[in-house]
Design a protein around this motif. Sequence first.
Motif, PDB file in Angstrom:
ATOM      1  N   GLN A 180      36.564  37.169  40.311  1.00  0.00           N
ATOM      2  CA  GLN A 180      35.353  36.746  41.013  1.00  0.00           C
ATOM      3  C   GLN A 180      35.134  35.247  40.829  1.00  0.00           C
ATOM      4  N   LYS A 181      34.259  34.698  41.675  1.00  0.00           N
ATOM      5  CA  LYS A 181      33.942  33.283  41.593  1.00  0.00           C
ATOM      6  C   LYS A 181      32.762  33.053  40.657  1.00  0.00           C
ATOM      7  N   ASP A 182      32.785  31.929  39.975  1.00  0.00           N
ATOM      8  CA  ASP A 182      31.692  31.553  39.098  1.00  0.00           C
ATOM      9  C   ASP A 182      30.449  31.244  39.930  1.00  0.00           C
ATOM     10  N   ILE A 183      29.296  31.752  39.501  1.00  0.00           N
ATOM     11  CA  ILE A 183      28.081  31.574  40.302  1.00  0.00           C
ATOM     12  C   ILE A 183      27.542  30.148  40.237  1.00  0.00           C
ATOM     13  N   TYR A 184      28.001  29.355  39.264  1.00  0.00           N
ATOM     14  CA  TYR A 184      27.474  28.005  39.107  1.00  0.00           C
ATOM     15  C   TYR A 184      28.317  26.947  39.820  1.00  0.00           C
ATOM     16  N   ASP A 185      29.648  27.095  39.788  1.00  0.00           N
ATOM     17  CA  ASP A 185      30.490  26.048  40.374  1.00  0.00           C
ATOM     18  C   ASP A 185      31.466  26.555  41.431  1.00  0.00           C
ATOM     19  N   ASP A 186      31.438  27.873  41.725  1.00  0.00           N
ATOM     20  CA  ASP A 186      32.256  28.483  42.773  1.00  0.00           C
ATOM     21  C   ASP A 186      33.751  28.448  42.466  1.00  0.00           C
ATOM     22  N   MET A 187      34.126  28.209  41.207  1.00  0.00           N
ATOM     23  CA  MET A 187      35.532  28.263  40.821  1.00  0.00           C
ATOM     24  C   MET A 187      35.992  29.723  40.768  1.00  0.00           C
ATOM     25  N   GLN A 188      37.261  29.949  41.121  1.00  0.00           N
ATOM     26  CA  GLN A 188      37.814  31.301  41.066  1.00  0.00           C
ATOM     27  C   GLN A 188      38.268  31.630  39.647  1.00  0.00           C
ATOM     28  N   TRP A 189      37.852  32.790  39.160  1.00  0.00           N
ATOM     29  CA  TRP A 189      38.198  33.240  37.818  1.00  0.00           C
ATOM     30  C   TRP A 189      38.930  34.578  37.875  1.00  0.00           C
ATOM     31  N   LEU A 190      39.832  34.762  36.945  1.00  0.00           N
ATOM     32  CA  LEU A 190      40.405  36.069  36.636  1.00  0.00           C
ATOM     33  C   LEU A 190      40.246  36.268  35.144  1.00  0.00           C
ATOM     34  N   GLU A 191      39.546  37.330  34.775  1.00  0.00           N
ATOM     35  CA  GLU A 191      39.345  37.633  33.359  1.00  0.00           C
ATOM     36  C   GLU A 191      40.020  38.962  33.044  1.00  0.00           C
ATOM     37  N   ILE A 192      40.742  38.987  31.953  1.00  0.00           N
ATOM     38  CA  ILE A 192      41.524  40.161  31.565  1.00  0.00           C
ATOM     39  C   ILE A 192      41.084  40.603  30.171  1.00  0.00           C
ATOM     40  N   MET A 193      40.737  41.882  30.055  1.00  0.00           N
ATOM     41  CA  MET A 193      40.261  42.443  28.792  1.00  0.00           C
ATOM     42  C   MET A 193      40.977  43.754  28.501  1.00  0.00           C
ATOM     43  N   PRO A 194      40.935  44.227  27.278  1.00  0.00           N
ATOM     44  CA  PRO A 194      41.470  45.558  27.005  1.00  0.00           C
ATOM     45  C   PRO A 194      40.789  46.594  27.896  1.00  0.00           C
ATOM     46  N   LEU A 195      41.495  47.658  28.236  1.00  0.00           N
ATOM     47  CA  LEU A 195      41.009  48.626  29.212  1.00  0.00           C
ATOM     48  C   LEU A 195      39.665  49.242  28.820  1.00  0.00           C
ATOM     49  N   LYS A 196      39.443  49.447  27.529  1.00  0.00           N
ATOM     50  CA  LYS A 196      38.193  50.070  27.076  1.00  0.00           C
ATOM     51  C   LYS A 196      37.055  49.070  26.919  1.00  0.00           C
ATOM     52  N   ALA A 197      37.344  47.802  27.127  1.00  0.00           N
ATOM     53  CA  ALA A 197      36.319  46.763  26.970  1.00  0.00           C
ATOM     54  C   ALA A 197      35.536  46.631  28.270  1.00  0.00           C
ATOM     55  N   THR A 198      34.476  47.421  28.403  1.00  0.00           N
ATOM     56  CA  THR A 198      33.635  47.380  29.597  1.00  0.00           C
ATOM     57  C   THR A 198      32.171  47.341  29.166  1.00  0.00           C
TER      58      THR A 198
END
Length: 272
Positions: A180-198
């Motif tokens: 998703q894009k950052d709501i403050y600067d519109d930069m594109q982000w990809l964040e990756i976490m362990p599967l159970k980290a929700t």
Amino acid sequence: MKTLYVSDLDGTLLNSSQTTSEYTNNVINALAEKGVLFSYATARSYSTARRAASGISAQIPLVVYNGTFVIDNLTGERLVSNFFQSDIKNVIQELIDGSVNPIIYSIIDDKEKFSYIEDKCNAGQRLFIDSRKGDSRDNPVENEINLLKGNIFYISCIYDEKHLLSFYDKYKNQFNCLYQKDIYDDMQWLEIMPLKATKANGIQTLKELLSCDRIVAFGDGLNDMDMFKIADECYAVSNAVDELKAIATGIIDSNNNDGVAKWLVENAEAFV
């Protein structure tokens, strides 16, 4: 009936200045004194979340890093932790080989750090890093060996949509991935976490710890979808993305107009 109220921070409880208003602080603190259980679930770290919401004195545990940790708000102790397995290093190498210079969050010598290869930073990463000057977690490194040190729990990538979308499609079923894009600067982000980290899993843990009967959630973004799905009631601020509004119990006023606090004033005390 014991209710747990949980809000996202950025775009929901925080206004566009990345802070909570005096009105929101006063409402939540007054309700907490009356026994209302209020917490937040955020993509932020514990340290940046605490700074942004410093006016709120509610003291029950917090969900940070999109559910990677559940933190005791009084002691800073990690009550729940989700870490990657060692094979995550292969994923990081694939990102680097694909011209993506990831920011790696890890516990090194029992201290939380975010590491990055400094001479490979792009403009988006530099904005992020510069916004955290003086942060004790800041850990620029010179090479990939040092980038992989410690117990890794979170990966952030800031790059162009084309590159990041291909990695999102590749890893979205193996890990908890947010694109998703950052709501403050519109930069594109990809964040990756362990599967159970929700957020959902973190909030369920809070519900059990506090012996609550129901959950009411507030949010604005795609990373709030999972917590909305497990909530008994869920409210999207008017500035929320359409996908979240579509599954919300209702739409409330915007983050800049204290939407969460206004809803709490009208509804929360009935469930103390």
